[in-house]
Design a protein around this motif. Structure first.
Motif, mmCIF file in Angstrom:
data_model
loop_
_atom_site.group_PDB
_atom_site.id
_atom_site.type_symbol
_atom_site.label_atom_id
_atom_site.label_comp_id
_atom_site.label_asym_id
_atom_site.label_seq_id
_atom_site.Cartn_x
_atom_site.Cartn_y
_atom_site.Cartn_z
ATOM 1 N N SER A 162 32.083 7.722 -17.398
ATOM 2 C CA SER A 162 31.407 6.420 -17.363
ATOM 3 C C SER A 162 32.356 5.301 -17.772
ATOM 4 O O SER A 162 32.988 5.377 -18.808
ATOM 5 C CB SER A 162 30.218 6.411 -18.319
ATOM 6 N N GLY A 163 32.400 4.276 -16.951
ATOM 7 C CA GLY A 163 33.276 3.159 -17.252
ATOM 8 C C GLY A 163 32.499 1.978 -17.796
ATOM 9 O O GLY A 163 31.331 2.102 -18.166
ATOM 10 N N LEU A 164 33.156 0.842 -17.802
ATOM 11 C CA LEU A 164 32.572 -0.361 -18.380
ATOM 12 C C LEU A 164 31.277 -0.760 -17.675
ATOM 13 O O LEU A 164 30.257 -1.004 -18.321
ATOM 14 C CB LEU A 164 33.596 -1.495 -18.290
ATOM 15 N N SER B 299 28.320 1.575 -18.063
ATOM 16 C CA SER B 299 27.833 1.516 -19.440
ATOM 17 C C SER B 299 27.025 0.246 -19.679
ATOM 18 O O SER B 299 25.961 0.279 -20.283
ATOM 19 C CB SER B 299 28.999 1.557 -20.420
ATOM 20 N N LEU B 300 27.561 -0.881 -19.192
ATOM 21 C CA LEU B 300 26.847 -2.162 -19.363
ATOM 22 C C LEU B 300 25.476 -2.116 -18.714
ATOM 23 O O LEU B 300 24.500 -2.628 -19.248
ATOM 24 C CB LEU B 300 27.639 -3.292 -18.711
ATOM 25 N N PHE B 301 25.399 -1.499 -17.526
ATOM 26 C CA PHE B 301 24.139 -1.519 -16.783
ATOM 27 C C PHE B 301 23.328 -0.242 -16.964
ATOM 28 O O PHE B 301 22.293 -0.077 -16.336
ATOM 29 C CB PHE B 301 24.396 -1.842 -15.310
ATOM 30 N N HIS B 302 23.827 0.642 -17.832
ATOM 31 C CA HIS B 302 23.005 1.782 -18.243
ATOM 32 C C HIS B 302 22.487 2.566 -17.028
ATOM 33 O O HIS B 302 21.301 2.842 -16.897
ATOM 34 C CB HIS B 302 21.815 1.234 -19.049
ATOM 35 N N GLN C 117 25.160 7.408 -15.821
ATOM 36 C CA GLN C 117 25.710 7.271 -17.174
ATOM 37 C C GLN C 117 24.807 7.978 -18.175
ATOM 38 O O GLN C 117 25.270 8.673 -19.065
ATOM 39 C CB GLN C 117 25.860 5.784 -17.517
#
Lengths: 259, 337
Positions: free
Chosen positions: A109-111, A114-117, A121
């Motif tokens: 999982s990248g940025l 992770s930000l958008f769940h 992820q």
């Protein structure tokens, strides 16, 4: 081909030759002990293998490929995980999160995910938690998964470091004085854990001062003194080697090496 | 105990959300404007929190990225007549790009060394703007005549319009950064903050994640810059000086690192001096005293983050325990080895 080949590495700090053409191999599936008096350069060898130091000359081959000069995180990704002599856990984080640190390099999982769940992820996260709890179970720490790592007993912290290293699926596990500061009972359970690690097919290279432990679990020993390999072979031959006896009787246990 | 603390936090988050939702109806225009300003600082502090609070990188130049975002919007809007909201992603990217370029060579520096370099960054940006770099920043007068933003034909003009715009953005950031905190990336940043050598030794690419935190924080600050431009209509280099960076930095330090803490701390930092306006000259004195008392009584900050929750862990453990008791009668594997 050996799993790990340390080929004539030399490491110099200022004017001090810490390692002088150190040369040994670790076969796949074995447990190898690196022993020697304090200040012999054992931890320096480890730091060269794990990429914390770059040796001045010589090479280190892992599965036949050179890993000399690779960054530590890259070395972990390639399949060599380590524990530290002075315990380096993330003391304020939970036991589980410490093991998740070891799992990190196997997750993708990248940025953005992770930000958008994203669902992917979340799935990966759940699988990682499950896998890390299994590692905790393996070393017998699953019941304390929520505690702060720094609040654990010393022996448990050492086991937690091993669980953290195992979570990265290493082919080679490098243990720097795993029994350091442990009592007899803790050492006995450590012997069980190392045997079980070997059973899993993971190769182990360890530094240890506890000679009984070393003789019990290692099938090969490498003896260092003043940065030179003075003996290598099975424990029985090494034990009777006159150079080794002299090295050990000539010095006394004093301060530990740093790192 | 931790359950209680969690419930209290969740409750106060919701209460704060409710109060914020109706606030413009309860106070006059002046205080709505103050709240817009608090919202902008909160947004900046939330973005800095990723860098400073999560990854522990001492970065005191956040106003530089804020400025890059604000100027990107101002230039695109006044020279090329781009609508404000279209410039927002570009403002973020411009700030992120600047962050990438300046941070790359310095990211390996530690603690106070990095701090000094980041102070340098904010000064370089400010002086470049004053000197009318490329002839497009308008020198020390700055840029004026920025147009009002519109959403689907609706012009955002009044204070309370901006209030909802800024705080809506804060709410969105809060959510996204919460997800980030609860992920592999968020944990990696925490490992780096706790012990970067151990993190690297566990397989975390430390410089990559530090850089990632830096660029993400800068991207967000750039977007906050767009909102600032749209609100002020006129921007000048003096608005992005070192003092701004220090305030954003202090908001994050005071917060203790949690997102709720950042909001509370932004209110205290920006709102309190406004409330104490009656004390005129001596208000900074009281403010300084309050800060000193904080350092003595609560050095960890107002609200440090609570431990993460792993909801699935309990079920996994139960399953493992059940599996163990099944397996026991037949073989006792691992334990007897």
């Amino acid at each position: 081909m050996s799993l790990l080949e340390v080929c004539d590495i030399t490491k110099i700090f200022g004017g001090l030759v810490a390692l002088n053409e150190v040369d040994f191999t670790v076969e796949k599936g074995s447990v190898v002990g690196l022993i020697g008096p304090n200040g012999a350069g054992k931890t320096t060898v480890f730091n060269c293998i794990t990429g914390n130091y770059v040796p001045e000359s010589g090479d280190i081959l892992f599965r036949g490929k050179s890993i000399r000069g690779k960054k530590p995180h890259k070395v972990v990704e390639l399949g060599i995980a380590r524990t530290f002599q002075a315990i380096r856990l993330f003391g304020k984080l939970s036991v589980l999160e410490n093991v998740l640190a070891g799992r990190h390099c196997r997750l993708k999982s990248g940025l953005l995910s992770s930000l958008f769940h994203t669902p992917a992820q979340r799935r990966e996260e759940e699988a990682a938690v499950e896998r890390c709890l299994e590692e905790l179970h393996f070393v017998g720490l699953d019941r304390v998964w929520q505690e702060e790592a720094g609040s654990l007993a010393y022996g448990s912290q050492r086991l937690l470091e091993i669980a953290r290293a195992l979570a990265s699926d290493p082919e080679l596990l490098i243990l720097d004085e795993p029994a350091g500061g442990m009592n007899d009972q803790e050492t006995a359970s450590l012997v069980d854990v190392i045997a079980a690690i070997r059973e899993r097919g993971t190769t182990v290279l360890l530094i240890e001062h506890d000679m009984r432990l070393v003789m019990k679990i290692c099938e090969k020993l490498v003896v260092l003194e003043h940065g030179n390999v003075i003996a290598k072979g099975d424990p029985e031959t090494v034990k009777t080697n006159p150079d080794v006896i002299e090295a050990y009787l000539g010095t006394d246990d004093g301060d530990d090496e740093e790192y | 105990m931790s359950f209680n603390a969690r419930t209290i936090r969740l409750g106060s988050c919701m209460a704060l959300g409710l109060v914020l939702a109706v606030l413009p109806f309860l106070v006059n225009n002046y205080w709505t404007d103050v709240c817009v300003s608090i919202g902008l600082y909160a947004l900046l502090a939330l973005s800095l929190n990723v860098i400073l609070g999560q990854a522990g990188i001492f970065h005191m130049g956040h106003a530089a990225f804020y400025a890059v975002g604000a100027y990107t919007t101002a230039i695109l809007n006044t020279m090329f007549q781009w609508p404000i909201f279209w410039t927002m992603p570009l403002a973020g990217c411009a700030a992120g790009l600047v962050a990438l370029v300046v941070a790359r060579p310095i990211i390996h520096l530690r603690g106070d060394y990095l701090l000094i370099v980041t102070i340098g960054i904010v000064e370089i940006v400010r002086i470049a703007l004053v000197n009318d770099i490329f002839g497009i920043t308008g020198g020390s007068n700055g840029i004026f005549g920025i147009s009002r933003p519109t959403v689907a034909g609706f012009r955002i003009v009044k204070s309370f319009h901006f209030y909802y715009l800024v705080w809506g953005m804060c709410g969105l950031s809060l959510l996204l950064f919460h997800f980030l905190w609860n992920s592999r990336v968020g944990r990696a940043l925490n490992y780096i903050k706790a012990d970067d050598i151990a993190a690297e030794g566990c397989g975390v690419d430390v410089s990559h994640y530090k850089l990632m935190a830096f660029v993400l924080g800068a991207f967000w600050a750039g977007m906050a810059g767009t909102l600032y431009s749209a609100k002020m209509l006129t921007i000048a280099p003096a608005s992005f000086n070192f003092m701004e960076s220090v305030i954003i930095f202090a908001v994050v330090i005071l917060s203790g690192g949690s997102q709720l803490g950042v909001l509370v701390s932004a209110f205290l930092f920006i709102g309190l001096p406004e409330l104490m306006r009656g004390l005129t000259e001596s208000r900074m004195l009281f403010f300084g005293l309050a800060m000193m008392l904080m350092m003595v009584w609560r050095p960890q900050g107002l609200l440090p983050p609570l431990p993460r929750v792993y909801t699935k862990a309990r079920a996994v453990l139960d399953r493992m325990a059940a599996h163990d008791s099944d397996a026991k009668p037949s073989t006792t594997q691992e334990k007897t080895l």
